[in-house]
Scaffold this active site. Structure first.
Site, mmCIF file in Angstrom:
data_model
loop_
_atom_site.group_PDB
_atom_site.id
_atom_site.type_symbol
_atom_site.label_atom_id
_atom_site.label_comp_id
_atom_site.label_asym_id
_atom_site.label_seq_id
_atom_site.Cartn_x
_atom_site.Cartn_y
_atom_site.Cartn_z
ATOM 1 N N ASP A 152 0.889 -0.843 -0.106
ATOM 2 C CA ASP A 152 -0.173 0.156 0.128
ATOM 3 C C ASP A 152 0.899 1.327 -0.071
ATOM 4 O OD1 ASP A 152 0.870 -0.471 2.732
ATOM 5 O OD2 ASP A 152 -0.506 0.502 3.313
ATOM 6 N N ASP A 187 6.611 3.572 3.591
ATOM 7 C CA ASP A 187 6.994 5.116 4.707
ATOM 8 C C ASP A 187 8.350 5.045 4.210
ATOM 9 O OD1 ASP A 187 6.224 7.083 5.656
ATOM 10 O OD2 ASP A 187 5.368 5.957 7.704
ATOM 11 N N PHE A 242 0.000 11.080 7.324
ATOM 12 C CA PHE A 242 -1.024 9.673 8.091
ATOM 13 C C PHE A 242 -1.703 9.719 6.559
ATOM 14 C CE2 PHE A 242 -3.142 6.060 9.933
ATOM 15 C CZ PHE A 242 -1.376 5.581 9.906
HETATM 16 P P1 IMP Z 1 7.345 1.420 6.333
HETATM 17 O O1 IMP Z 1 7.867 0.814 7.502
HETATM 18 O O2 IMP Z 1 8.101 2.750 7.224
HETATM 19 O O3 IMP Z 1 7.987 1.836 5.154
HETATM 20 O O4 IMP Z 1 5.676 1.611 6.617
HETATM 21 C C1 IMP Z 1 5.023 0.146 6.381
HETATM 22 C C2 IMP Z 1 4.180 -0.008 6.171
HETATM 23 O O5 IMP Z 1 3.227 1.152 7.389
HETATM 24 C C3 IMP Z 1 2.966 0.175 4.955
HETATM 25 O O6 IMP Z 1 2.948 -1.512 4.981
HETATM 26 C C4 IMP Z 1 1.296 0.618 5.775
HETATM 27 O O7 IMP Z 1 0.802 -0.647 6.578
HETATM 28 C C5 IMP Z 1 2.366 1.103 7.512
HETATM 29 N N1 IMP Z 1 1.713 2.561 6.974
HETATM 30 C C6 IMP Z 1 2.238 3.398 6.556
HETATM 31 N N2 IMP Z 1 2.161 4.976 6.605
HETATM 32 C C7 IMP Z 1 1.044 4.835 6.908
HETATM 33 C C8 IMP Z 1 -0.349 5.739 6.676
HETATM 34 O O8 IMP Z 1 0.077 6.572 6.146
HETATM 35 N N3 IMP Z 1 -1.229 5.382 6.368
HETATM 36 C C9 IMP Z 1 -1.784 3.667 6.556
HETATM 37 N N4 IMP Z 1 -0.865 2.624 6.760
HETATM 38 C C10 IMP Z 1 0.487 3.064 6.902
HETATM 39 MG MG MG Z 2 1.427 -2.139 4.185
#
Ligand code: IMP
Ligand code: MG
Length: 177
Positions: A103, A106, A155
């Site tokens: 999805d 981040d 977010f």
């Molecule tokens: P990362 O490990 O920081 O890259 O975060 C990735 C995961 O965090 C994604 O697979 C999402 O499920 C969740 N995530 C990150 N940002 C958001 C957001 O803005 N809304 C909802 N879920 C998020």
């Molecule tokens: Mg995810």
């Protein structure tokens, strides 16, 4: 168009029409690139379920679908930094052309971990398709082979994505206000 649901505390970031138009383009590109390959789509749960369901309907190739569950946020809007696997893939990825469908990238922590894990299963190739990328939040260099939209570091919820498990059922993507 004004969303009917939850309109009091949501600002629409990407409308249903914008999402669907871009997903159609991504599907067309993937269809071109994966002709004759052994495509396995790995949908990352929970957030990517809606995107993945729409995307594969625009991929006009034989493919198989698997699912991998990972959680890092709990009920917070900040990643805990600790990844919990909630579901593993059930098919062999050996010799397959794996396309991870996520999805949102981040910080990049989750996807880095997933790429390492899936690589250990000896696929022929491994690529990433993410609906969203937050370039300002990235903590490591991540190559997103198919990216839907680049957004800011806010977010977001809707279209499969949640805040404390809510809002996943929205047809559009929104920012909580
Ligand atoms: P990362 O490990 O920081 O890259 O975060 C990735 C995961 O965090 C994604 O697979 C999402 O499920 C969740 N995530 C990150 N940002 C958001 C957001 O803005 N809304 C909802 N879920 C998020
Ligand atoms: Mg995810």
């Amino acid at each position: 168009m004004k969303p009917k649901e939850y309109k009091e505390n949501l600002k629409v970031l990407l409308s249903e029409e914008m999402l669907q138009r871009r997903i159609q383009e991504l599907g067309a590109k993937i269809t071109q690139d994966y002709k004759g390959k052994k495509l396995v789509i790995v949908c990352i749960l929970k957030g990517a379920f809606m995107f993945c369901a729409d995307l594969i309907r625009h991929i006009y190739l034989p493919l198989s679908c698997d699912f991998f569950g990972v959680a890092s946020y709990g009920d917070s809007t900040k990643s805990s930094g600790i990844l919990q696997t909630t579901l593993d893939v059930s098919s062999s990825l050996e010799g397959k052309d794996v396309l991870i469908v996520e999805d949102v990238v981040d910080t990049g922590l989750t996807i880095e971990h997933l790429q390492r894990y899936f690589s250990s299963k000896n696929p022929k190739s491994i690529k990433l398709c993410s609906l969203l990328l937050k370039p300002k939040s990235l903590k490591q260099k991540i190559q997103v082979d198919y990216c839907g939209f680049e957004i800011g570091d806010e977010f977001v919820v809707g279209y499969g994505m949640d805040a404390a498990q809510h809002y996943r059922n929205l047809k559009y993507l929104a920012v909580l206000t």
